[in-house]
Design a protein around this motif. Sequence first.
Motif, PDB file in Angstrom:
ATOM      1  N   TYR A 162       0.851  -1.187   0.000  1.00 31.45           N
ATOM      2  CA  TYR A 162       0.000   0.000   0.000  1.00 31.45           C
ATOM      3  C   TYR A 162       0.890   1.240   0.000  1.00 31.45           C
ATOM      4  CZ  TYR A 162      -3.711  -3.225   1.362  1.00 31.45           C
ATOM      5  OH  TYR A 162      -4.614  -4.272   1.395  1.00 31.45           O
ATOM      6  N   LEU A 163       0.385   2.291  -0.594  1.00 26.62           N
ATOM      7  CA  LEU A 163       1.075   3.580  -0.579  1.00 26.62           C
ATOM      8  C   LEU A 163       0.313   4.568   0.292  1.00 26.62           C
ATOM      9  CD1 LEU A 163       2.055   4.022  -4.336  1.00 26.62           C
ATOM     10  CD2 LEU A 163       3.608   3.555  -2.424  1.00 26.62           C
ATOM     11  N   SER A 164       1.033   5.531   0.814  1.00 24.78           N
ATOM     12  CA  SER A 164       0.412   6.657   1.504  1.00 24.78           C
ATOM     13  C   SER A 164       1.237   7.904   1.234  1.00 24.78           C
ATOM     14  CB  SER A 164       0.309   6.397   3.007  1.00 24.78           C
ATOM     15  OG  SER A 164       1.590   6.401   3.617  1.00 24.78           O
ATOM     16  N   ARG A 165       0.664   9.039   1.504  1.00 21.12           N
ATOM     17  CA  ARG A 165       1.350  10.326   1.302  1.00 21.12           C
ATOM     18  C   ARG A 165       0.896  11.258   2.424  1.00 21.12           C
ATOM     19  NH1 ARG A 165       5.106  12.534  -2.759  1.00 21.12           N
ATOM     20  NH2 ARG A 165       4.953  14.780  -2.448  1.00 21.12           N
ATOM     21  N   PRO A 166       1.481  11.117   3.602  1.00 18.94           N
ATOM     22  CA  PRO A 166       0.963  11.827   4.775  1.00 18.94           C
ATOM     23  C   PRO A 166       0.867  13.338   4.603  1.00 18.94           C
ATOM     24  CG  PRO A 166       2.565  10.153   5.413  1.00 18.94           C
ATOM     25  CD  PRO A 166       2.627  10.250   3.926  1.00 18.94           C
ATOM     26  N   ASP A 167       1.800  13.927   3.893  1.00 17.65           N
ATOM     27  CA  ASP A 167       1.822  15.384   3.782  1.00 17.65           C
ATOM     28  C   ASP A 167       1.453  15.861   2.377  1.00 17.65           C
ATOM     29  OD1 ASP A 167       2.728  15.639   6.447  1.00 17.65           O
ATOM     30  OD2 ASP A 167       4.773  15.203   5.792  1.00 17.65           O
ATOM     31  N   SER A 168       0.601  15.123   1.718  1.00 15.58           N
ATOM     32  CA  SER A 168       0.258  15.440   0.333  1.00 15.58           C
ATOM     33  C   SER A 168      -0.517  16.756   0.237  1.00 15.58           C
ATOM     34  CB  SER A 168      -0.581  14.319  -0.273  1.00 15.58           C
ATOM     35  OG  SER A 168      -0.950  14.629  -1.591  1.00 15.58           O
ATOM     36  N   ALA A 169      -0.275  17.473  -0.845  1.00 17.37           N
ATOM     37  CA  ALA A 169      -1.049  18.667  -1.150  1.00 17.37           C
ATOM     38  C   ALA A 169      -2.340  18.326  -1.882  1.00 17.37           C
ATOM     39  CB  ALA A 169      -0.207  19.627  -1.998  1.00 17.37           C
ATOM     40  N   VAL A 170      -2.487  17.040  -2.199  1.00 17.19           N
ATOM     41  CA  VAL A 170      -3.640  16.554  -2.954  1.00 17.19           C
ATOM     42  C   VAL A 170      -4.501  15.705  -2.022  1.00 17.19           C
ATOM     43  CG1 VAL A 170      -4.343  15.163  -4.948  1.00 17.19           C
ATOM     44  CG2 VAL A 170      -2.242  16.526  -5.038  1.00 17.19           C
ATOM     45  N   ASP A 219      -5.464  18.769 -16.210  1.00 24.14           N
ATOM     46  CA  ASP A 219      -4.427  18.714 -17.237  1.00 24.14           C
ATOM     47  C   ASP A 219      -3.905  17.300 -17.473  1.00 24.14           C
ATOM     48  OD1 ASP A 219      -4.462  21.522 -17.618  1.00 24.14           O
ATOM     49  OD2 ASP A 219      -3.219  21.786 -15.838  1.00 24.14           O
ATOM     50  N   GLY A 220      -4.618  16.293 -16.952  1.00 26.67           N
ATOM     51  CA  GLY A 220      -4.198  14.917 -17.157  1.00 26.67           C
ATOM     52  C   GLY A 220      -3.527  14.337 -15.924  1.00 26.67           C
ATOM     53  N   TRP A 221      -2.788  13.262 -16.129  1.00 24.91           N
ATOM     54  CA  TRP A 221      -2.136  12.570 -15.018  1.00 24.91           C
ATOM     55  C   TRP A 221      -0.901  13.346 -14.544  1.00 24.91           C
ATOM     56  CZ3 TRP A 221      -4.781   8.918 -12.764  1.00 24.91           C
ATOM     57  CH2 TRP A 221      -5.723   8.200 -13.499  1.00 24.91           C
ATOM     58  N   ARG A 222      -0.763  13.437 -13.230  1.00 21.48           N
ATOM     59  CA  ARG A 222       0.374  14.120 -12.652  1.00 21.48           C
ATOM     60  C   ARG A 222       0.944  13.292 -11.500  1.00 21.48           C
ATOM     61  NH1 ARG A 222       0.118  16.232 -16.670  1.00 21.48           N
ATOM     62  NH2 ARG A 222      -0.084  18.437 -17.220  1.00 21.48           N
ATOM     63  N   VAL A 223       2.272  13.418 -11.282  1.00 18.68           N
ATOM     64  CA  VAL A 223       2.949  12.783 -10.152  1.00 18.68           C
ATOM     65  C   VAL A 223       3.409  13.874  -9.206  1.00 18.68           C
ATOM     66  CG1 VAL A 223       4.868  11.335  -9.410  1.00 18.68           C
ATOM     67  CG2 VAL A 223       3.712  10.830 -11.565  1.00 18.68           C
ATOM     68  N   GLU A 224       2.965  13.822  -7.981  1.00 18.41           N
ATOM     69  CA  GLU A 224       3.375  14.813  -6.992  1.00 18.41           C
ATOM     70  C   GLU A 224       4.845  14.584  -6.633  1.00 18.41           C
ATOM     71  OE1 GLU A 224       1.572  16.683  -2.846  1.00 18.41           O
ATOM     72  OE2 GLU A 224       1.083  14.627  -3.433  1.00 18.41           O
ATOM     73  N   PRO A 225       5.676  15.592  -6.714  1.00 19.07           N
ATOM     74  CA  PRO A 225       7.107  15.409  -6.402  1.00 19.07           C
ATOM     75  C   PRO A 225       7.315  14.952  -4.960  1.00 19.07           C
ATOM     76  CG  PRO A 225       6.698  17.518  -7.482  1.00 19.07           C
ATOM     77  CD  PRO A 225       5.370  16.974  -7.108  1.00 19.07           C
ATOM     78  N   GLY A 226       8.406  14.236  -4.762  1.00 21.51           N
ATOM     79  CA  GLY A 226       8.778  13.830  -3.420  1.00 21.51           C
ATOM     80  C   GLY A 226       8.494  12.355  -3.167  1.00 21.51           C
ATOM     81  N   ALA A 227       8.723  11.956  -1.934  1.00 22.69           N
ATOM     82  CA  ALA A 227       8.641  10.544  -1.562  1.00 22.69           C
ATOM     83  C   ALA A 227       7.229  10.153  -1.171  1.00 22.69           C
ATOM     84  CB  ALA A 227       9.585  10.251  -0.412  1.00 22.69           C
ATOM     85  N   PHE A 228       6.897   8.895  -1.481  1.00 25.96           N
ATOM     86  CA  PHE A 228       5.684   8.264  -1.008  1.00 25.96           C
ATOM     87  C   PHE A 228       6.092   7.218   0.035  1.00 25.96           C
ATOM     88  CE2 PHE A 228       4.336  10.213  -4.822  1.00 25.96           C
ATOM     89  CZ  PHE A 228       2.952  10.244  -4.873  1.00 25.96           C
ATOM     90  N   ARG A 229       5.202   6.931   0.952  1.00 24.44           N
ATOM     91  CA  ARG A 229       5.450   5.920   1.958  1.00 24.44           C
ATOM     92  C   ARG A 229       4.896   4.582   1.461  1.00 24.44           C
ATOM     93  NH1 ARG A 229       5.957   7.283   7.194  1.00 24.44           N
ATOM     94  NH2 ARG A 229       7.117   8.995   6.250  1.00 24.44           N
ATOM     95  N   LEU A 230       5.728   3.548   1.472  1.00 22.98           N
ATOM     96  CA  LEU A 230       5.328   2.206   1.061  1.00 22.98           C
ATOM     97  C   LEU A 230       5.139   1.352   2.310  1.00 22.98           C
ATOM     98  CD1 LEU A 230       4.907   0.089  -1.216  1.00 22.98           C
ATOM     99  CD2 LEU A 230       7.367  -0.403  -1.043  1.00 22.98           C
TER     100      LEU A 230
END
Length: 801
Positions: free
Chosen positions: A718-726, A764-775
């Motif tokens: 599973y992935l998570s992004r604790p501090d995501s802007a999204v 604007d389509g698919w985007r990847v948020e910069p930075g690390a994701f938690r696995l």
Amino acid sequence: MTDTVDSLLASLDLPAKILLISGSAFFRFAGDPDIGLAEMPVSDGPSGVRGEHWDERDSSVSLPSGTALAATWDRELLSRVGGLIAAEARRKDVYAVLGPTINLQRSPIGGRHFECLSEDPLLTAEIADAYVRSVQAHGVSACPKHYVANDSETDRFTVDVQVSDRALREVYLYPFERSVQAGAWMLMAAYNAVNGATMTENRLLDEPLKGEWGFDGVVVSDWSAIRSTAAAADGCDVAMPGPARLWGAPLLDAVRAGRIPESAIDDKVRRILRFAQRVGALDDPAPVPEPFTDAAAQGLVREAAAKAMVLVRNDGVLPLANPARVALLGTAAGEPRYMGGGSATVIPSHTSSPLDGLSAILPVTYVAGVHAGDELSPVPTGLLTDPATGRSGLSVRYLDGEEIRTTEHRTASRLMLFSHPPAAGVTAVEVHGRLRADVAGDWQIGVAGVGAVTLTLNGDTVLDELIEPTGSDPAEIALKPPQRSVTRGLAAGEELDIVVRTAPDGGLPLIGVTLVARRPQRTADEEFAAAVEAARTAEVAIVVVGTTEQIESEGFDRTDLRLPGRQDELVAAVAAVNPRTVVVVNSGSPVEMPWRDDVAAILLTWFPGQEFGSALADVLTGLTEPGGRLPNTWPVTIADVPVLRTAPGADQTLAYDEGIHVGYRAWLKSGVEPAYPFGHGLGYTSWQLRDLSIAGRTAVVRIRNTGRRSGRQVVQAYLSRPDSAVDRPVRWLAGFAVVEADAGESATAVIELPQRAFEHWTDDGWRVEPGAFRLHIGTSVADLPLVADVRPSAEFAGVAR
């Protein structure tokens, strides 16, 4: 291929083209002998291949339900299941199977929940990918359905699903996108509307399906989903069933008048011709799959059913170790459901019930304990004799006025006649059988159906009524018709001559007729007390509970999550007198289990297909590992469910206000703890996960079997992004791997993380948020001991792989 298709298209005039985009029969695509194009039968296919007709004389292999297949989390198993499906299709002269059903289990009260794969888009996509590739590798087309957001049944013909572009792209469209990448040759457009437009006329058929994704196959309408002649200008390619009234002469006139461009028709025909080449209906015949012997088919279904069963609780009572006395309880043990109701129904040549499977290997005392409910069951044909032939079964006459068109011998008391050629255009159908009572007492004898119905017993007319349907959905009319019955006292061995005559009347259809009955039985309290007493004196009590076709089926949604009747009461009473109580839950979707903390073990079996009993015996005795893991979340009570609503409002809109937070994602957001989380499942051994390493988008984990017997585990990422802007889910599934290891041995789980798992949809389509994701790596969404950071590349943004 392109040159041949273009040449054949150029040889067709407009009337010939229009014939090809409308089916020629209920389950048959049109052909054209002038260009060497054969007619192409298709078949419902989610849980087996029924063929063009609903006829018990042409039996089918009954496979585990869609939810059961997803509960295996096993791509390799699905590849073999796909081979069996293809072999069944070719055996029945079928060119395409209408499945898998890849709508999401958005709400647990969705009536077709059992037919769909899971509540998660990635798990659904992975299972669908394996299904499509394996079926089509044998020259038979798969047909993923229903594109898109047909995630419930209430008002499914008119509901308008209001859903954001982001939720569509990330959640509901993703399994279809992956199916297209797997090479699907056909997709089915749904009944419902999405964001204001019915799906057979929706822009989503053009973009992203045929444009961005490059789908070059056929879009077929769900049956009767074409709403207008003007729809021929849109992205649906074939109108079914045929002949299609709206796409016949009216369409010919519309094209000739210039209201619809002929180029739109040409594109559809080009796709149909390409499809015909792929399935062997035009040029060289498609490869013929290696046929399955009965033994091989049964073995694969048995294996799949066992690998789908999810053990959610076990205090050590399982596997059973040679018990001296076993109480087997529950109506569902003797008369279980093997499959869900609706278009997923097939008619197997044989079935194995829990009573069959367990009594063959254990010292079993069986007591039903509870009555099945108010509904009568189809009469077992072993109790019926065809008066015309003297054979076991029924005589069926098809009438035009009083003239007999034809007579059939049938071996089932439930007759579905909506696509049965002898029933076409008849004014009445007469069913005649002689019932021989196997026990003395009061029998209830009756009929299920709609229209003008008469029931005659030993020459006396006891029913003469115009029976109105209780719903408006054709599936509900066919699968859940009203019943009428009378009571007759019969001695053991006494015979009763039964004649049912049914005819369309008052605008009602002639869909089918079922001869139903209920044997004499103890009072409800006597039956209940007998079950409790059997449990009290047994070494172990096995209670089989489950839902009915009146609760889970195509055509309607559920109203609650309770087990019907007194089943919960029975489990509680049995657990109170026997601490070694094992509960087998046979439902296609979650149910409330108020007794879950009071029993020794709980095993979920879904609807496991024809080998239910033998597979259950394998699992309970430890011959086979209970290999499944939950493809959905099971609540404590319905009040806890964060996404529940399936019914549209007065304006016929159903808002998916939860956006991307569906299934376990919604549970994590709500903070409410379920009874059993997504991904959960126990085996008969223990595991240790360690040594997580990451290279690019590949995670590698060492897993050791720390128990005393071999086992199977599903390692989940599973992935998570604790501090995501999204706005994101708390966690979301990004990959998984199935591993097996002997006692004390280690194995390596390699999990590929698709780029899409890191992406989010924007204007604007698919985007990847910069930075690390938690696995997070573990064995359920709630049990994730290994954690690491991973940084995706933006290089492949927009590629769903």
